[in-house]
Design an enzyme around this catalytic site. Structure first.
Site, short mmCIF file in Angstrom:
data_model
loop_
_atom_site.label_atom_id
_atom_site.label_comp_id
_atom_site.label_asym_id
_atom_site.label_seq_id
_atom_site.Cartn_x
_atom_site.Cartn_y
_atom_site.Cartn_z
N LYS A 118 0.83 -1.20 0.00
CA LYS A 118 0.00 0.00 0.00
C LYS A 118 0.87 1.26 0.00
O LYS A 118 2.03 1.21 0.42
CB LYS A 118 -0.88 0.02 1.26
CG LYS A 118 -1.93 -1.07 1.35
CD LYS A 118 -2.69 -0.95 2.67
CE LYS A 118 -3.75 -2.03 2.82
NZ LYS A 118 -4.86 -1.84 1.87
N ARG A 140 -10.29 -11.51 1.49
CA ARG A 140 -11.14 -12.56 0.91
C ARG A 140 -10.43 -13.91 0.89
O ARG A 140 -11.07 -14.96 0.88
CB ARG A 140 -11.57 -12.13 -0.49
CG ARG A 140 -10.47 -11.99 -1.50
CD ARG A 140 -10.86 -11.16 -2.71
NE ARG A 140 -11.07 -9.76 -2.35
CZ ARG A 140 -11.41 -8.82 -3.23
NH1 ARG A 140 -11.58 -9.13 -4.51
NH2 ARG A 140 -11.59 -7.58 -2.84
#
Length: 505
Positions: free
Chosen positions: A280, A354
């Site tokens: 990130k 996920r």
């Protein structure tokens, strides 16, 4: 822990406190008094509303005006909380009352005890309104002080005791007990989310969750790296392998007496998310300590259900990992094999939530629950679509809509979202069953829902709640919501479970 809260039916003039809280509405011609404000006005010689007008009070939501009583009463300060405009029937929604109570509690830091008259808003204190007053008052006092040195010397403390004025104190016992339990559960979530990641790594989150579960009388199971490998939890292991602090799977089980239905809870527990190899940007990365908010919420919810003794079976399955870049981190182009044998090509290591949730959903479904509720800070796309205060809900339409309805009752805004079939095609992989992230950024929240749906067995009603924005408040405090961890969506999960219990009867 939240402050003590009690009910009293004594006349206001016989009560002693450091402050009294009341509510006023906002009307087209000025302030709208409530029964509570009228009671204080009598004690102040009929000058309350005029004084508020002189101070510029409007009754707008979020507004709190404090004024001294100059020795005319047994309480030195009156805090007047704005309720906003009343509804079509002239009353105020419970959430408006909840926010007003929270705003007043926050404004009264430094006052040890307070009496609130907000239960008088709109007439008799029905349970729903009393819950709103109590929850808002308790949650508004929250402060995270574990890492503050010299707090007692440097900063005033929030109120430690709250009394709610009601017509009959004995009628409020059950409602206040429930509100205390809810506030304690939300506080647990806030504390976990706010804890820095150097102290809340995967094993520690599992240990704290296990301790909370044992205290609530739950059955507890914790799987370490070896047990995860033996159980085929390839997704959890893949995400966790980049960190020196190994992943865990926590399971907390409650068996309710005369249970008529069973609910599986799943929550994402990424104790810190750097994005892994797909790292990130540095700006605001510190907020990624909140990426375990879903895990904290389901831990607190199953403990809350146990404390309330609800007639339902609930098991929380919590995958926990730290997503770090290193020489052992999983890579884009890796293929991960999940517990059910499905394989995913990793195209973005920052879509790690996920990946761990897939294993957890498969394990939760092996218990054959009647319903599956999953919550996670899954996608930045949730904030783009719905902002920082509204969660997106996907899944089986009936259960999805039941969750949204429960969120309205709870005061945690959520919006029903679709799973358009054309977006599923973006998860097709040339080398595996699916990819974990679509290169096309459009509809990212919905694509995340599609990925999770691949691991839900056919016929199992399920709902996915994306709380990427609502679970962590990066702005200023408002209402009963502090800066940092918010505790969303504990109250919605509880309300949903209670609705499912009612349906099963």
């Amino acid at each position: 822990m939240p402050p003590t809260i009690t009910a009293t039916d004594r006349p206001l003039e016989k009560l002693t406190a450091d402050a009294v809280v009341l509510g006023v509405g906002k009307g087209p011609a000025g302030l709208l008094p409530t029964p509570g404000s009228e009671a204080v006005d009598r004690l102040l010689g009929g000058r309350l509303m005029a004084a508020l007008a002189d101070l510029g009070a409007t009754g707008a939501e979020g507004e709190v005006t404090k004024l001294p009583t100059f020795g005319q009463t047994s309480f030195p300060v009156v805090a007047v909380a704005g309720l906003g405009a009343p509804g079509p029937t002239g009353g105020y929604e419970p959430e408006a009352v909840r926010r007003a109570a929270g705003a007043a509690s926050r404004a009264l830091t430094g006052r040890a005890s307070l009496v609130t008259l907000l239960a008088a808003v709109g007439g008799a204190p029905e349970d729903e309104r009393l819950h709103a007053v109590a929850e808002g008052s308790l949650l508004g006092t929250y402060e995270f002080t574990a890492y503050k040195s010299g707090l007692a010397d440097d900063r005033p403390l929030p109120p430690s005791s709250i009394a709610v004025v009601v017509p009959r104190a004995s009628d409020a016992t059950a409602a206040l007990a429930r509100s205390r339990a809810v506030a304690a559960a939300v506080t647990l979530v806030r504390d976990l989310v706010n804890t820095p990641p150097n102290d809340l790594y995967p094993a520690e989150l599992a240990a704290r969750g296990a301790a909370a579960g044992k205290k609530a009388g739950l059955s507890v199971e914790v799987l370490d790296e070896k047990a995860l490998a033996a159980g085929g939890y390839g997704g959890i292991l893949a995400v966790g392998q980049g960190s020196s602090r190994g992943p865990r799977l926590l399971r907390l089980t409650y068996k309710g007496k005369k249970a008529g239905t069973s609910v599986a809870l799943v929550g994402k527990g990424i104790t810190f998310d750097t994005g892994g190899i797909s790292i990130k940007p540095a700006a605001k990365m510190e907020d990624m300590k909140s990426d375990m908010a879903g895990a904290a919420a389901v831990i607190a919810t199953v403990c809350l259900v146990a404390e309330l003794g609800l007639p339902v079976d609930v098991t929380a399955t919590v995958p926990i990992a730290e997503n770090m870049p290193s020489g052992t981190a999983y890579r884009p182009a890796d293929v991960v094999t999940f517990r059910n044998g499905k394989k995913a090509e990793i195209t973005n290591t920052d879509a790690e939530g996920r990946v761990v949730l897939a294993d957890a959903i498969v394990r939760a479904a092996e218990d054959s629950p009647d319903y599956l509720l999953e919550t996670s800070t899954l996608t930045g796309a949730q904030l783009v679509a719905l902002g920082t205060r509204t969660a997106g809900v996907m899944g089986s339409e009936d259960l999805r809509d039941a969750v949204v309805a429960a969120s309205r009752r709870s005061g945690e805004p959520m919006w029903a979202m679709p799973l358009p079939p054309e977006l599923r095609r973006g998860l097709d992989s040339p080398v595996a069953d699916l990819v974990n992230a679509n290169a096309d950024r459009m509809g990212g929240m919905l694509v995340g829902g599609h990925f999770l749906s691949e691991f839900v067995p056919a016929g199992l009603p399920w709902a996915h709640i994306d709380v990427a924005g609502p679970a962590y408040n990066t702005g200023a405090a408002w209402g009963y919501t502090p800066k940092g961890g918010t505790g969303v969506p504990v109250r919605t999960l509880l309300a949903t479970i209670e609705a499912l219990i009612a349906t099963a009867r």
